[in-house]
Design an enzyme around this catalytic site. Structure first.
Site, PDB file in Angstrom:
ATOM      1  N   HIS A 161       0.890  -1.228  -0.084  1.00 20.65           N
ATOM      2  CA  HIS A 161       0.177  -0.124  -0.086  1.00 20.65           C
ATOM      3  C   HIS A 161       0.835   1.275   0.082  1.00 20.65           C
ATOM      4  O   HIS A 161       0.421   2.091  -0.698  1.00 20.65           O
ATOM      5  CB  HIS A 161      -0.899  -0.020   1.122  1.00 20.65           C
ATOM      6  CG  HIS A 161      -2.075  -1.039   0.976  1.00 20.65           C
ATOM      7  ND1 HIS A 161      -2.556  -1.587   2.101  1.00 20.65           N
ATOM      8  CD2 HIS A 161      -2.542  -1.736   0.015  1.00 20.65           C
ATOM      9  CE1 HIS A 161      -3.675  -2.642   1.734  1.00 20.65           C
ATOM     10  NE2 HIS A 161      -3.431  -2.681   0.195  1.00 20.65           N
ATOM     11  N   SER A 215      -6.270  -1.650  -0.822  1.00 20.93           N
ATOM     12  CA  SER A 215      -5.966  -0.911  -1.984  1.00 20.93           C
ATOM     13  C   SER A 215      -7.095  -0.129  -2.627  1.00 20.93           C
ATOM     14  O   SER A 215      -6.842   1.009  -3.118  1.00 20.93           O
ATOM     15  CB  SER A 215      -5.559  -1.957  -3.107  1.00 20.93           C
ATOM     16  OG  SER A 215      -6.157  -3.109  -3.281  1.00 20.93           O
ATOM     17  N   ASP A 244     -14.539 -12.201 -12.410  1.00 24.77           N
ATOM     18  CA  ASP A 244     -13.205 -12.717 -12.466  1.00 24.77           C
ATOM     19  C   ASP A 244     -12.433 -11.520 -12.619  1.00 24.77           C
ATOM     20  O   ASP A 244     -12.622 -10.927 -13.924  1.00 24.77           O
ATOM     21  CB  ASP A 244     -13.065 -13.974 -13.482  1.00 24.77           C
ATOM     22  CG  ASP A 244     -11.729 -14.448 -13.707  1.00 24.77           C
ATOM     23  OD1 ASP A 244     -11.309 -15.145 -12.743  1.00 24.77           O
ATOM     24  OD2 ASP A 244     -10.912 -13.722 -14.543  1.00 24.77           O
ATOM     25  N   GLY A 245     -11.401 -11.391 -12.207  1.00 26.21           N
ATOM     26  CA  GLY A 245     -10.436 -10.020 -12.259  1.00 26.21           C
ATOM     27  C   GLY A 245      -9.712 -10.154 -13.477  1.00 26.21           C
ATOM     28  O   GLY A 245      -9.327  -9.214 -14.127  1.00 26.21           O
ATOM     29  N   ASP A 293      -3.123  -8.770  -7.802  1.00 25.06           N
ATOM     30  CA  ASP A 293      -2.985  -8.957  -6.099  1.00 25.06           C
ATOM     31  C   ASP A 293      -3.958 -10.140  -5.589  1.00 25.06           C
ATOM     32  O   ASP A 293      -4.715  -9.955  -4.952  1.00 25.06           O
ATOM     33  CB  ASP A 293      -3.290  -7.633  -5.180  1.00 25.06           C
ATOM     34  CG  ASP A 293      -3.523  -7.833  -3.988  1.00 25.06           C
ATOM     35  OD1 ASP A 293      -2.456  -8.744  -3.375  1.00 25.06           O
ATOM     36  OD2 ASP A 293      -3.961  -6.999  -3.079  1.00 25.06           O
ATOM     37  N   HIS A 301      -8.101  -8.062  -7.896  1.00 29.23           N
ATOM     38  CA  HIS A 301      -8.803  -8.641  -6.853  1.00 29.23           C
ATOM     39  C   HIS A 301      -8.629  -7.589  -5.799  1.00 29.23           C
ATOM     40  O   HIS A 301      -7.664  -7.504  -5.141  1.00 29.23           O
ATOM     41  CB  HIS A 301      -7.838  -9.664  -6.571  1.00 29.23           C
ATOM     42  CG  HIS A 301      -7.512 -10.864  -7.307  1.00 29.23           C
ATOM     43  ND1 HIS A 301      -6.688 -11.024  -8.364  1.00 29.23           N
ATOM     44  CD2 HIS A 301      -7.940 -12.188  -7.295  1.00 29.23           C
ATOM     45  CE1 HIS A 301      -6.787 -11.779  -9.124  1.00 29.23           C
ATOM     46  NE2 HIS A 301      -7.594 -12.702  -8.518  1.00 29.23           N
ATOM     47  N   GLU A 312     -13.928  -7.679  -8.266  1.00 28.41           N
ATOM     48  CA  GLU A 312     -13.910  -8.695  -6.861  1.00 28.41           C
ATOM     49  C   GLU A 312     -15.204  -9.717  -7.157  1.00 28.41           C
ATOM     50  O   GLU A 312     -16.455  -9.285  -7.242  1.00 28.41           O
ATOM     51  CB  GLU A 312     -14.327  -7.827  -5.765  1.00 28.41           C
ATOM     52  CG  GLU A 312     -14.394  -8.449  -4.314  1.00 28.41           C
ATOM     53  CD  GLU A 312     -13.358  -9.439  -4.120  1.00 28.41           C
ATOM     54  OE1 GLU A 312     -13.340 -10.831  -4.159  1.00 28.41           O
ATOM     55  OE2 GLU A 312     -11.968  -9.050  -4.080  1.00 28.41           O
TER      56      GLU A 312
END
Length: 253
Positions: free
Chosen positions: A19, A94, A136-137, A157, A42, A112
């Site tokens: 971060h 994030s 789905d990311g 991520d 994600h 997400e």
């Protein structure tokens, strides 16, 4: 994997590494007025309660954010804003670190898939211009690439709960850069004793900057460090990484 929930790990040393770097990179990329797009594969829930049952169960925040002294660093600016709105036990994921950095002309796109995390994320960012997708990311980011504005950053991520995720990240990154060559790509990964990240990093056949840190977490059981790969790192990124280490001196090494 839909079983992973980051609330158990929010605010730990790996979060600080990720971060702090993200916040400072975005501060760097928003110095000029030209708009940017930020996407995440994600996203998680975006906002965490460090006094909640999950965080208290692991105690990981006590080894991370609880040891950090307030400064003028962009991460602390984001934390201060979140705590003014949500209380002293709040910690931004994030999406909210990013939201604190973006301007009205910028675009924020979040993926997400976990139903509970998606609902919480939608609540945390209610009233903002963030575009939140329950999909789905990897599929979602690729489908929307290249976006408008075309200048921007993608944060990758995943949880890495499944061994094949490492290979999947490398494959996805190559596909993403092929579609959106100018994207700044930031990949986070855990460093575990099994060292599965090594093959992933070596498999990224792209010009890259790698930053790895070590830390003590739970007496060395489990995660022993945190890694970041930057693809198309903007000018000034080396200073961003140095500033992260300076901010987290005594926590990251």
């Amino acid at each position: 994997m839909l079983s992973y929930q980051h609330a158990y790990h929010a605010g730990n040393p790996a979060d600080l590494h990720k971060h702090a770097t993200l916040a400072a990179l975005l501060a760097l990329m928003t110095r000029k007025p030209r708009a940017i797009t930020v996407m995440e594969t994600h996203s998680g829930r975006g906002l965490y309660d460090l006094s909640g049952d999950e965080a208290r169960k692991t105690g990981e925040a006590a080894e991370g954010i609880a040891r950090l002294d307030p400064t003028s660093h962009p991460l602390w600016q984001a934390i201060a804003a979140i705590r003014t709105a949500h209380g002293d036990a709040a910690y931004p994921g994030s999406p909210l670190v990013t939201q604190a950095a973006l301007r009205p002309q910028d675009r924020h796109i979040l993926m997400e898939l976990h139903p509970q995390e998606h609902r919480a994320l939608s609540t945390a960012l209610r009233g903002t211009s963030a575009e939140i997708h329950k999909r789905d990311g990897y599929e979602g980011v690729l489908a929307l690439s290249p976006p408008k504005p075309r200048r921007g950053l993608v944060l990758i991520d995943p949880s890495y709960e499944v061994k094949s995720e490492y290979e999947g990240v490398a494959e996805f990154t190559h596909r993403l850069v092929a579609k959106w060559p100018e994207a700044v790509v930031m990949i986070w990964y855990p460093i575990l004793p099994a060292a599965r990240h090594v093959a992933m990093v070596e498999g990224l056949k792209l010009p890259k900057t790698v930053d790895e840190v070590a830390f003590d977490l739970k007496g060395g059981k489990g995660m022993i460090g945190s890694g970041l790969v930057l693809i198309n790192a903007p000018y000034g990124s080396d200073q961003v990484l140095r500033d992260t280490r300076a901010l987290c001196r005594g926590i990251l090494r």
